[in-house]
Scaffold this motif. Structure first.
Motif, PDB file in Angstrom:
ATOM      1  N   GLN A  69       1.195  -0.790  -0.026  1.00 20.79           N
ATOM      2  CA  GLN A  69      -0.096  -0.200   0.254  1.00 20.79           C
ATOM      3  C   GLN A  69       0.934   1.146  -0.309  1.00 20.79           C
ATOM      4  O   GLN A  69       1.476   1.576   1.266  1.00 20.79           O
ATOM      5  CB  GLN A  69      -0.843  -0.190   1.410  1.00 20.79           C
ATOM      6  CG  GLN A  69      -1.907  -0.863   1.340  1.00 20.79           C
ATOM      7  CD  GLN A  69      -3.213  -1.123   1.546  1.00 20.79           C
ATOM      8  OE1 GLN A  69      -3.882   0.219   2.545  1.00 20.79           O
ATOM      9  NE2 GLN A  69      -4.281  -1.864   1.260  1.00 20.79           N
ATOM     10  N   GLU A  70       0.744   2.074  -0.800  1.00 13.96           N
ATOM     11  CA  GLU A  70       1.760   3.544  -1.329  1.00 13.96           C
ATOM     12  C   GLU A  70       0.486   4.555  -1.975  1.00 13.96           C
ATOM     13  O   GLU A  70      -0.286   4.184  -2.381  1.00 13.96           O
ATOM     14  CB  GLU A  70       2.698   3.020  -2.158  1.00 13.96           C
ATOM     15  CG  GLU A  70       3.231   2.464  -1.567  1.00 13.96           C
ATOM     16  CD  GLU A  70       4.698   1.226  -2.632  1.00 13.96           C
ATOM     17  OE1 GLU A  70       5.153   2.212  -4.133  1.00 13.96           O
ATOM     18  OE2 GLU A  70       5.176   0.464  -2.726  1.00 13.96           O
ATOM     19  N   LYS A  84      -3.484   5.973   0.442  1.00 15.86           N
ATOM     20  CA  LYS A  84      -2.425   5.231   0.313  1.00 15.86           C
ATOM     21  C   LYS A  84      -3.702   3.859  -0.501  1.00 15.86           C
ATOM     22  O   LYS A  84      -4.983   4.113  -0.238  1.00 15.86           O
ATOM     23  CB  LYS A  84      -1.894   4.387   1.659  1.00 15.86           C
ATOM     24  CG  LYS A  84      -0.709   5.488   2.271  1.00 15.86           C
ATOM     25  CD  LYS A  84       0.021   4.470   2.914  1.00 15.86           C
ATOM     26  CE  LYS A  84       1.067   5.551   3.314  1.00 15.86           C
ATOM     27  NZ  LYS A  84       2.388   4.424   4.570  1.00 15.86           N
TER      28      LYS A  84
END
Length: 107
Positions: A69-70, A84
C-alpha cells in the motif's frame, strides 16, 4: 469480467494493449509478468473498477506477486495522491518463477 479495458488509456500509460479475449484478471497478470506495476489509480483509469476484486483471482491461480500500500501518482488527476492504495508488482524472481511454472499454450 471480460475486457472493458480502455486501449487508449493503456497506451497513454505505456502498458501493453489488451487482447480482445482477456479478462481483467488475465490482463493484470499479463502486465505484471512483463514487469509493469498496477495500482488502484492506474486500474481505475484503464477501466478495471476494483483491483481488490482481481487480487483473489491471482492468489487462487497461485500467481506470485507482491502487494503493498503506497501513495501513488493518479493519472486522472495528474498528481500524487497522498492516500495509500493497493500496488501489485512482480519482482524479477517472481516473474522468473511465473514463467517457469506457466503451462504452455494449447495447440
Amino acid at each position: 469480467m471480460f475486457s472493458s479495458i480502455d486501449r487508449a488509456a493503456c497506451a497513454k500509460l505505456g502498458l501493453p494493449a489488451p487482447k480482445r479475449y482477456q479478462t481483467q484478471p488475465s490482463y493484470v497478470i499479463y502486465c505484471l509478468s512483463r514487469g509493469h506495476e498496477i495500482n488502484t489509480r492506474i486500474s481505475r483509469y484503464i477501466g478495471i473498477a476494483n483491483l481488490n476484486s482481481v487480487r483473489p483471482v491471482l492468489t487462487k491461480k497461485k500467481i506470485p506477486f507482491t502487494k503493498t500500500q503506497e501513495a501513488v501518482w493518479d493519472p486522472k488527476e495528474n498528481r500524487i495522491d497522498p492516500k495509500k492504495v493497493i500496488v501489485l508488482r512482480m519482482s524479477t524472481e517472481q516473474r522468473e518463477e511465473y514463467w517457469a511454472n506457466k503451462k504452455p499454450a494449447k495447440a
